[in-house]
Design an enzyme around this catalytic site. Structure first.
Site, PDB file in Angstrom:
ATOM      1  N   GLU A 113       0.845  -1.204   0.000  1.00 29.77           N
ATOM      2  CA  GLU A 113       0.000   0.000   0.000  1.00 29.77           C
ATOM      3  C   GLU A 113       0.873   1.243   0.000  1.00 29.77           C
ATOM      4  O   GLU A 113       2.009   1.185   0.473  1.00 29.77           O
ATOM      5  CB  GLU A 113      -0.780   0.081   1.323  1.00 29.77           C
ATOM      6  CG  GLU A 113      -1.889  -0.866   1.468  1.00 29.77           C
ATOM      7  CD  GLU A 113      -2.490  -0.778   2.865  1.00 29.77           C
ATOM      8  OE1 GLU A 113      -2.060   0.051   3.686  1.00 29.77           O
ATOM      9  OE2 GLU A 113      -3.416  -1.557   3.116  1.00 29.77           O
ATOM     10  N   LYS A 115       2.478   4.437   1.487  1.00 25.49           N
ATOM     11  CA  LYS A 115       2.720   4.947   2.835  1.00 25.49           C
ATOM     12  C   LYS A 115       2.424   6.438   2.777  1.00 25.49           C
ATOM     13  O   LYS A 115       3.168   7.218   2.179  1.00 25.49           O
ATOM     14  CB  LYS A 115       4.165   4.698   3.241  1.00 25.49           C
ATOM     15  CG  LYS A 115       4.468   5.132   4.664  1.00 25.49           C
ATOM     16  CD  LYS A 115       5.812   4.592   5.101  1.00 25.49           C
ATOM     17  CE  LYS A 115       6.198   4.899   6.519  1.00 25.49           C
ATOM     18  NZ  LYS A 115       5.833   6.176   7.062  1.00 25.49           N
ATOM     19  N   ASP A 117       2.158  10.146   3.726  1.00 18.50           N
ATOM     20  CA  ASP A 117       3.036  10.969   4.554  1.00 18.50           C
ATOM     21  C   ASP A 117       2.218  12.061   5.238  1.00 18.50           C
ATOM     22  O   ASP A 117       2.103  13.179   4.753  1.00 18.50           O
ATOM     23  CB  ASP A 117       4.118  11.585   3.657  1.00 18.50           C
ATOM     24  CG  ASP A 117       5.275  12.127   4.482  1.00 18.50           C
ATOM     25  OD1 ASP A 117       5.353  11.804   5.674  1.00 18.50           O
ATOM     26  OD2 ASP A 117       6.102  12.870   3.918  1.00 18.50           O
ATOM     27  N   TYR A 224      -6.119   2.864   7.027  1.00 19.72           N
ATOM     28  CA  TYR A 224      -5.393   1.673   6.573  1.00 19.72           C
ATOM     29  C   TYR A 224      -5.370   0.541   7.584  1.00 19.72           C
ATOM     30  O   TYR A 224      -4.681  -0.450   7.392  1.00 19.72           O
ATOM     31  CB  TYR A 224      -3.959   2.019   6.191  1.00 19.72           C
ATOM     32  CG  TYR A 224      -3.220   2.802   7.250  1.00 19.72           C
ATOM     33  CD1 TYR A 224      -2.885   2.223   8.463  1.00 19.72           C
ATOM     34  CD2 TYR A 224      -2.885   4.135   7.036  1.00 19.72           C
ATOM     35  CE1 TYR A 224      -2.244   2.939   9.442  1.00 19.72           C
ATOM     36  CE2 TYR A 224      -2.232   4.861   8.010  1.00 19.72           C
ATOM     37  CZ  TYR A 224      -1.911   4.257   9.215  1.00 19.72           C
ATOM     38  OH  TYR A 224      -1.287   4.976  10.184  1.00 19.72           O
ATOM     39  N   LYS A 312      10.982   2.853   2.187  1.00 20.65           N
ATOM     40  CA  LYS A 312      10.985   4.305   1.936  1.00 20.65           C
ATOM     41  C   LYS A 312      11.634   4.615   0.589  1.00 20.65           C
ATOM     42  O   LYS A 312      12.734   4.142   0.314  1.00 20.65           O
ATOM     43  CB  LYS A 312      11.781   5.013   3.041  1.00 20.65           C
ATOM     44  CG  LYS A 312      11.234   4.761   4.448  1.00 20.65           C
ATOM     45  CD  LYS A 312      10.200   5.765   4.810  1.00 20.65           C
ATOM     46  CE  LYS A 312      10.877   6.985   5.338  1.00 20.65           C
ATOM     47  NZ  LYS A 312      10.077   7.767   6.238  1.00 20.65           N
ATOM     48  N   CYS A 406      10.288  49.028  -4.378  1.00 18.46           N
ATOM     49  CA  CYS A 406       9.479  48.040  -5.089  1.00 18.46           C
ATOM     50  C   CYS A 406       9.992  47.925  -6.531  1.00 18.46           C
ATOM     51  O   CYS A 406      10.125  48.943  -7.217  1.00 18.46           O
ATOM     52  CB  CYS A 406       8.014  48.481  -5.074  1.00 18.46           C
ATOM     53  SG  CYS A 406       6.985  47.503  -6.177  1.00 18.46           S
ATOM     54  N   CYS A 409       7.080  49.584  -8.927  1.00 17.64           N
ATOM     55  CA  CYS A 409       6.637  50.981  -8.937  1.00 17.64           C
ATOM     56  C   CYS A 409       7.672  51.914  -8.315  1.00 17.64           C
ATOM     57  O   CYS A 409       7.490  53.126  -8.328  1.00 17.64           O
ATOM     58  CB  CYS A 409       5.289  51.122  -8.236  1.00 17.64           C
ATOM     59  SG  CYS A 409       5.397  50.895  -6.460  1.00 17.64           S
ATOM     60  N   CYS A 424       5.369  46.343  -0.366  1.00 16.52           N
ATOM     61  CA  CYS A 424       5.227  47.609  -1.079  1.00 16.52           C
ATOM     62  C   CYS A 424       3.880  48.176  -0.648  1.00 16.52           C
ATOM     63  O   CYS A 424       2.849  47.534  -0.850  1.00 16.52           O
ATOM     64  CB  CYS A 424       5.232  47.380  -2.595  1.00 16.52           C
ATOM     65  SG  CYS A 424       4.584  48.777  -3.527  1.00 16.52           S
ATOM     66  N   CYS A 429       0.280  50.455  -6.794  1.00 17.24           N
ATOM     67  CA  CYS A 429       1.370  49.724  -7.459  1.00 17.24           C
ATOM     68  C   CYS A 429       0.786  48.815  -8.542  1.00 17.24           C
ATOM     69  O   CYS A 429      -0.095  47.999  -8.268  1.00 17.24           O
ATOM     70  CB  CYS A 429       2.139  48.913  -6.422  1.00 17.24           C
ATOM     71  SG  CYS A 429       3.314  47.768  -7.151  1.00 17.24           S
TER      72      CYS A 429
HETATM   73  S1  IVH Z   1       0.223   0.203   8.814  1.00 16.69           S
HETATM   74  C1  IVH Z   1       1.547  -1.276  13.377  1.00 16.69           C
HETATM   75  N1  IVH Z   1      -0.225   1.384   6.553  1.00 16.69           N
HETATM   76  O1  IVH Z   1       3.461   4.996   8.840  1.00 16.69           O
HETATM   77  C2  IVH Z   1       1.594  -0.100  12.471  1.00 16.69           C
HETATM   78  N2  IVH Z   1       0.907   2.621   8.236  1.00 16.69           N
HETATM   79  O2  IVH Z   1       6.124   4.370  10.045  1.00 16.69           O
HETATM   80  C3  IVH Z   1       0.818  -0.403  11.234  1.00 16.69           C
HETATM   81  N3  IVH Z   1       1.442   4.925   7.595  1.00 16.69           N
HETATM   82  O3  IVH Z   1       2.500   4.541  12.174  1.00 16.69           O
HETATM   83  C4  IVH Z   1       0.824   0.746  10.326  1.00 16.69           C
HETATM   84  N4  IVH Z   1       0.580   4.832   5.580  1.00 16.69           N
HETATM   85  O4  IVH Z   1       1.335   6.367  10.757  1.00 16.69           O
HETATM   86  C5  IVH Z   1       0.312   1.507   7.777  1.00 16.69           C
HETATM   87  N5  IVH Z   1      -0.724   2.286   4.479  1.00 16.69           N
HETATM   88  C6  IVH Z   1      -0.203   2.427   5.697  1.00 16.69           C
HETATM   89  C7  IVH Z   1       0.392   3.627   6.144  1.00 16.69           C
HETATM   90  C8  IVH Z   1       0.957   3.684   7.429  1.00 16.69           C
HETATM   91  C9  IVH Z   1       1.194   5.596   6.468  1.00 16.69           C
HETATM   92  C10 IVH Z   1       2.157   5.482   8.766  1.00 16.69           C
HETATM   93  C11 IVH Z   1       1.518   5.158  10.077  1.00 16.69           C
HETATM   94  C12 IVH Z   1       2.538   4.344  10.821  1.00 16.69           C
HETATM   95  C13 IVH Z   1       3.802   4.853  10.198  1.00 16.69           C
HETATM   96  C14 IVH Z   1       4.896   3.836  10.381  1.00 16.69           C
END
Ligand code: IVH
Length: 666
Positions: A113, A115, A117, A224, A312, A406, A409, A424, A429
């Site tokens: 899935e 991740k 941010d 998630y 990552k 500026c 102007c 300004c 302007c």
């Molecule tokens: S599963 C037991 N799925 O990433 C923890 N986490 O570095 C299970 N995060 O704490 C987490 N997308 O805040 C999971 N698709 C995803 C995620 C996700 C972002 C975050 C989450 C977690 C952190 C871990």
């Protein structure tokens, strides 16, 4: 029936508002939580049944409160753990080796899935009702951020259908990438510090004690996983997706299932190809075992599960030369330094400019003209200078200082006490004027097609426009003075200008470009006052009582309307017949009156997003609903329309094609 429902909705709203006030402002509730919840639920149900009465100022869309002094603490029902991070294929291989050691010879399907941010959150639903939302905190106890999370449109306050008795749901609150770009641009314009990336912006929004601020931020959520769950049987992670969909909880749009290391690596690679197109920022892939039984066999370390890892992605950066630092003048006069770069490809697109925000930022990073700099896309969208390759300095680099005058102007610039921004202050302007007028005419405000930045610049130069009210004094003779503008475009532009006179009030308020007054504050103001006169005459106190407005915005709006020049501008708009009153729409054209007959239902695939079409209908006084009934006036049916079209035909409701609908808009 419908009218009774409408009256009931209004009564419930008033009643709930009053209880909110007693609860949040006086801390003296006069009913029990259960009684309050019953009223709330009744309103939610009615709004669901009659979506045409739904309104953004309903207490079901807003948080009740005024700022809190501090956050209460919440103990998570199940701990919130983190994930082990991996950065290479080799580490994913190690993960697989560990899995195979515990589950030798077994098939181990995993899910891959995005991740997300953002900021980890945990929401507790009891019998389908949102009880609280909390941050991760130390994993055991987090902050109660319910007030802020409730302002997020995609978070259901009540789950759909039959919900599990207890559902602790885990997810990530994020800021939409595009919204982040706009927010930062507006903050730089207002002289406020900018956020480094959407995650910081989301975290900053959730940490606000005043929920009015979170309400204005473009936040979303992706769920998630679950914590405590009672009343639903799940045997694998992929069972969550249909469950979430059924309950109305948003989940990620893409996921992959893999049964081998090779398939997993392929999915991680594929995700990396598509993730830049998502509305939210992602920084990796999460690989998790699908089967809950297999998860149990693997167990946990002290900090993280052994059944999942995060992979990552490398941040996409590029080196290039800083050729020059230019200075732009914004709508409110703020001077912004902009890096002119040797064009370079980063994050999939070519970058030649990057914002440097302000002089302090340039000094902090010690950026000099001629430097080799590292570029990254903050939040996948805005190119930013991350750092300087100091080791490549030759000594020929030049320091940058903000100009004293500026660049447009020539007036002396000023720095406000305690502010980073340089401004300004010449209201005449031309750069500010161009920006103010372009903002007024932009799609998000008065939506005047054909009045883009280049056209506005020409008109300002020819002195056809000295403020936004001059737009309504333009005629074919004056426009004829412009270069390279043909007769057809002149008549199209004049028609677009005429059409803009009847835009809903919030667009006008937003278009005025009042400092800090964004779209949601403008909508809230229009809903509250219904006409501009009421808004102009309101006190700071009254303004601050509107929950999307708050202290800073309220003060700024009040100051704006106290200014005689601004009042004079409004008077000129009024004489030009610009619609300043939502309560009393101007003369209804024959076309507009047909929009008011019964509600509209939009279905099928159309050439424009549905919410934009809905807005066009609402702007003409129409109402839009999600389901077809005998009360439906029109069904607008696009390609592949299904059940709703069938029902409309059965009930004899008028069905329009997109072409017929477009003709009505003219
Ligand atoms: S599963 C037991 N799925 O990433 C923890 N986490 O570095 C299970 N995060 O704490 C987490 N997308 O805040 C999971 N698709 C995803 C995620 C996700 C972002 C975050 C989450 C977690 C952190 C871990």
């Amino acid at each position: 029936m419908r009218q009774t429902a409408q009256r009931k909705v209004q009564m419930l709203r008033a009643e709930i508002e009053e209880h909110n006030r007693r609860y949040y402002e006086e801390a003296a509730p006069t009913i029990t939580d259960q009684e309050y919840d019953a009223l709330y639920r009744e309103l939610v149900d009615l709004e669901k049944e009659f979506p045409e009465f739904n309104s953004t100022d309903s207490p079901t869309h807003k948080v009740g409160g005024v700022p809190l002094k501090s956050f209460a603490q919440v103990t998570h029902r199940a701990p919130m753990l983190s994930l082990e991070n991996t950065y290479s294929e080799e580490e994913v291989r190690d993960f697989y080796r560990r899995l195979e050691r515990v589950l030798p010879g077994k098939k181990i399907p995993v899910v891959i899935e995005p991740k997300v941010d953002g900021v980890a959150v945990s929401l507790l639903y009891e019998a389908g009702q949102l009880r609280y939302a909390a941050t991760r905190g130390d994993g055991t106890v987090g902050d109660d951020i319910t007030q802020n999370v409730r302002t997020i449109r995609s978070v259901p306050v009540r789950l759909k259908g039959s919900a599990p008795s207890i559902l602790e749901v885990r997810g990530e609150v994020f800021m939409h990438k595009e919204g982040f770009a706009k927010l930062n641009a507006a903050r730089a314009e207002d002289g406020l510090p900018v956020f480094a990336n959407p995650r910081n912006a989301a975290a900053g929004s959730l940490k606000q004690l005043d929920p009015g601020i979170a309400a204005q931020r473009p936040l979303g959520v992706i769920f998630y996983g679950t914590g405590q769950l009672e009343g639903a049987e799940l045997i694998r992670h992929t069972d969550l997706f249909p469950l979430f969909r059924r309950l109305g909880l948003p989940a990620g749009e893409r996921w992959w299932i893999a049964e081998s290391l090779e398939e997993t690596l392929r999915a991680i690679h594929e995700l990396n190809q598509v993730r830049h197109g998502f509305a939210y920022q992602t920084d990796g892939a999460v690989v998790k075992i699908d089967s809950f039984a297999q998860r149990e066999l693997l167990g946990f370390t002290a900090k993280s599960p052994r059944w999942a890892i995060a992979f990552k992605y490398e941040a996409e950066r590029a080196d290039t030369r800083l050729l020059d630092i230019l200075v732009q003048v914004g709508r409110t006069g703020v001077l912004t330094p902009v890096a002119a770069l040797e064009p370079v490809t980063v994050g999939g697109s070519r970058v030649a400019r990057a914002t440097l925000h302000n002089e302090e930022e340039i000094q902090r990073k010690d950026i000099r003209i001629g430097d080799t700099v590292v570029i990254e896309k903050a939040g996948d969208v805005i190119p930013a200078v991350v750092s300087v390759r100091m080791e490549l300095r030759t000594g020929a680099e030049r320091e940058f200082h903000m100009p004293k005058n500026c660049p447009e102007c020539g007036s002396l610039v000023q720095k406000d006490e305690g502010q980073v921004a340089v401004r300004c202050v010449n209201a005449q302007c031309p750069a500010q004027l161009r920006r103010r007028i372009s903002h007024f005419a932009s799609r998000g405000a008065m939506d005047i097609e054909g009045l883009g930045e280049a056209m506005v610049a020409q008109m300002v130069e020819h002195r056809l426009l000295r403020d936004v009210s001059d737009i309504y004094r333009l005629d074919a003779t004056r426009l004829g003075e412009l270069e390279r503008v043909g007769e057809k475009s002149i008549s199209n532009l004049l028609e677009a200008i005429a059409r803009s006179k009847t835009r809903p009030l919030w667009r006008l308020i937003f278009g005025l470009g009042i400092l800090h007054a964004g779209v949601s504050a403008s909508r809230a103001l229009a809903d509250h006052f219904q006409n501009l006169q009421g808004l102009m005459d309101s006190s700071v106190d009254e303004l601050q009582r509107i929950s999307e407005v708050g202290e800073v915005v309220g003060q700024s709006i009040h100051t704006f309307f106290q200014e005689p020049a601004n009042r004079a501008l409004i008077a000129r708009l009024a004489t030009a017949d610009v619609h300043l009153d939502d309560g009393e729409p101007g003369p209804i054209s024959a076309a507009d009156s047909s929009f008011r007959q019964g509600t509209w239902v939009i279905t099928g695939t159309l050439s424009q997003p549905r919410d934009e079409i809905a807005e066009a209908i609402i702007a003409r006084g129409g109402k839009v609903s999600g389901s077809v009934s005998k009360k439906t006036g029109y069904v607008l049916a696009g390609e592949d329309a299904g059940g709703k079209l069938e029902k409309a035909k059965k009930l004899g409701v008028r069905v329009l094609s997109e072409a017929e609908f477009r003709a009505m808009l003219l």
